[in-house]
Motif scaffolding. Structure first.
Motif, short mmCIF file in Angstrom:
data_model
loop_
_atom_site.label_atom_id
_atom_site.label_comp_id
_atom_site.label_asym_id
_atom_site.label_seq_id
_atom_site.Cartn_x
_atom_site.Cartn_y
_atom_site.Cartn_z
N ARG A 275 -0.95 10.70 -3.34
CA ARG A 275 0.49 11.08 -3.71
C ARG A 275 1.00 12.17 -2.80
NH1 ARG A 275 1.02 8.43 -8.42
NH2 ARG A 275 -0.59 8.30 -9.73
N THR B 290 5.91 9.58 -2.80
CA THR B 290 5.58 8.32 -2.31
C THR B 290 4.05 8.25 -2.82
OG1 THR B 290 6.96 8.63 -0.45
CG2 THR B 290 5.29 6.84 -0.21
N ASP B 291 3.54 7.03 -3.32
CA ASP B 291 2.18 6.87 -3.45
C ASP B 291 1.61 6.01 -2.26
OD1 ASP B 291 2.37 8.08 -5.76
OD2 ASP B 291 2.25 6.39 -7.00
N CYS C 291 0.78 -1.22 0.02
CA CYS C 291 -0.16 -0.01 -0.07
C CYS C 291 0.85 1.24 -0.01
CB CYS C 291 -0.84 -0.09 1.11
SG CYS C 291 -2.02 -1.48 1.17
N VAL D 63 -1.60 3.79 -1.33
CA VAL D 63 -2.79 3.29 -1.88
C VAL D 63 -3.84 2.86 -1.03
CG1 VAL D 63 -3.83 1.44 -3.42
CG2 VAL D 63 -1.59 2.56 -3.88
N LYS E 29 4.18 2.88 -1.67
CA LYS E 29 5.15 2.67 -2.87
C LYS E 29 5.89 3.96 -2.93
CE LYS E 29 1.91 -0.30 -5.27
NZ LYS E 29 0.81 -0.48 -6.50
N ARG F 2 8.37 6.27 -4.73
CA ARG F 2 8.50 6.29 -6.28
C ARG F 2 9.90 6.80 -6.47
NH1 ARG F 2 5.48 2.90 -8.75
NH2 ARG F 2 3.12 3.22 -8.04
N LYS G 121 -9.18 1.73 -4.15
CA LYS G 121 -9.12 1.98 -5.62
C LYS G 121 -8.57 3.57 -5.69
CE LYS G 121 -12.49 -1.08 -7.28
NZ LYS G 121 -13.46 -1.27 -8.36
N ASP G 122 -8.17 4.28 -4.49
CA ASP G 122 -7.62 5.50 -4.65
C ASP G 122 -6.16 5.72 -4.14
OD1 ASP G 122 -10.16 6.86 -5.16
OD2 ASP G 122 -10.59 6.82 -3.04
N THR G 123 -5.44 6.66 -4.85
CA THR G 123 -3.90 6.82 -4.60
C THR G 123 -3.75 8.16 -3.86
OG1 THR G 123 -3.56 5.10 -6.37
CG2 THR G 123 -1.79 6.57 -5.49
#
Length: 128
Positions: A64, A54-55, A17, A57, A19, A21, A60-62
């Protein structure tokens, strides 16, 4: 000098959940830290100023995130990995005591309609 082992309760467990980047390096500079007290000698480190992207999650939403930090590429004490590679030690400041970032923390349960997220030990965010 070896990095000290963190107590088990301070370890950050990886989750899909969160990530990490990219770390955008803005500027590099030499920072002088004082000794730990007594006759302990001070030391210098080369730190990059930059932004960690960073993401986060949730369902279904992210979300940022972009957060300003300092990066020391010599020490690999954080759990932050980008493209499967540990990028180094991250901190939010460059003065002592250093506020180290081991990674972001996240909690969710399938039965809950929300998630909990934090990027420091003084705040917790509710994600709905």
């Amino acid at each position: 000098m070896k990095p000290c082992k963190l107590p088990r309760w301070l370890l950050v467990i990886k989750t899909p959940c969160i990530k990490y980047r990219y770390f955008q390096k803005i500027k590099q500079g030499k920072v002088r830290f004082s000794g730990g007290g007594g006759n302990a000698a001070g030391h210098s480190e080369m730190l990059f100023q930059g932004n960690l992207y960073t993401d986060v999650v949730f369902k279904k939403d992210t979300l940022r995130l972009k957060e300003f930090m300092y990066l020391n590429e010599e020490w690999h004490t954080s759990n932050v990995e980008i493209d499967g590679k540990n990028i180094g030690a991250l901190s939010k400041n460059r003065e002592q005591p250093v506020e180290r970032i081991n990674g972001y923390m996240y909690y969710s349960n399938e039965r809950l309609q929300y998630a909990l997220f934090t990027n420091n030990d003084k705040k917790i965010y509710l994600i709905k």
